[in-house]
Design an enzyme around this catalytic site. Sequence first.
Site, PDB file in Angstrom:
ATOM      1  N   LEU A 171      26.093  61.678   6.465  1.00 12.10           N
ATOM      2  CA  LEU A 171      26.665  62.955   6.913  1.00 12.10           C
ATOM      3  C   LEU A 171      28.034  63.314   6.209  1.00 12.10           C
ATOM      4  CD1 LEU A 171      25.385  62.762  10.739  1.00 12.10           C
ATOM      5  CD2 LEU A 171      24.299  63.811   8.857  1.00 12.10           C
ATOM      6  N   HIS A 172      27.843  63.608   4.893  1.00 10.20           N
ATOM      7  CA  HIS A 172      29.207  63.627   4.104  1.00 10.20           C
ATOM      8  C   HIS A 172      29.584  64.909   4.524  1.00 10.20           C
ATOM      9  CE1 HIS A 172      27.964  60.305   1.571  1.00 10.20           C
ATOM     10  NE2 HIS A 172      26.459  61.047   0.953  1.00 10.20           N
ATOM     11  N   ASP A 173      28.905  66.216   4.482  1.00 14.85           N
ATOM     12  CA  ASP A 173      29.324  67.535   4.590  1.00 14.85           C
ATOM     13  C   ASP A 173      29.472  67.745   6.091  1.00 14.85           C
ATOM     14  OD1 ASP A 173      29.234  67.661   1.901  1.00 14.85           O
ATOM     15  OD2 ASP A 173      27.388  69.121   1.980  1.00 14.85           O
TER      16      ASP A 173
END
Length: 309
Positions: A239-241
């Site tokens: 869940l980078h963003d």
Amino acid sequence: MEKVILDVDTGIDDALAILLALESKQLDVLGITAVNGNVPLDYVMRNSKKVLKHMGNDEINVFRGASHPILKESFHEFRVHGADGLGGALQDIEVDETEPGIFAPDFIIEQVQKYPGEVTLIMVGPLTNLALALRKEPRLSKWVKQVVVMGGLISEGGQGNVLPTSEFNMFADAEAAKIVFHSGSPVKLVSLDVTMKTFLTKEHVEWLHGTKYYDFIKESTEIYRALSEQKIGINGCALHDPLTVGVVLDPTLVTTAKYFVDVETKSDLSYGQTICDFKNLWNQTPNVEICLTVDHERFITLFLDRVKR
């Protein structure tokens, strides 16, 4: 509520970041700015509008931004995000092709000038739009409240996702990142060092069964989760963003420290590398607040809770 502009290259995790930003009910999203990145700009515009329409928030404007990096050729990640950028999800949604008549960098300048000291820029794609805005209006760096950037790799050398030392958003336009980092803007960098610890697993997705976004999240992340399972043995979507949005919602999710950080723009081996001078060998003033640790379990709980609502 905190005023924000969300700058995206929608992609799968960008879509999840849009979900979190709007469903948190904590942010006043002034607009969404689109940039070439994960997929070409036309895809980004369409995908962003599809997500908003699916949410019932299609009154939020999406502003067309940079269609290519400042100097280099465009680089996309279809293998991660699928042929359409959304892993094949939302195919049945038709969107209005009408666009606001203002270039995304100009919209950023307009809003930050209108609300000096109040606007947070959440940048989860290549930094081309912000670099262009800063080149046109350097005072932007003094007017903005903070710039929270998903990008880079600081301490986990060799663990990049494009080159061994480079993360995608930095690699996609390292020249733009260099402009932003040296602009004097208050930059907080949410790098792979922490985002790679926040996985939305197959089991997490099933916790959403029966909720509004279950089908979309399950379908859109399937290709992403399969690639992660193949490469690192985890059926999950990093869940980078969304974490970048999460850091704005709750800064205590991460611990941070400020150092001088620069971006490599010349080397074929390490183009896009974010280099942090931990020992101040360059004797430069710290310019970037980096994330050191993340409470990943608390963030995953926050994400699932907001999306379930």
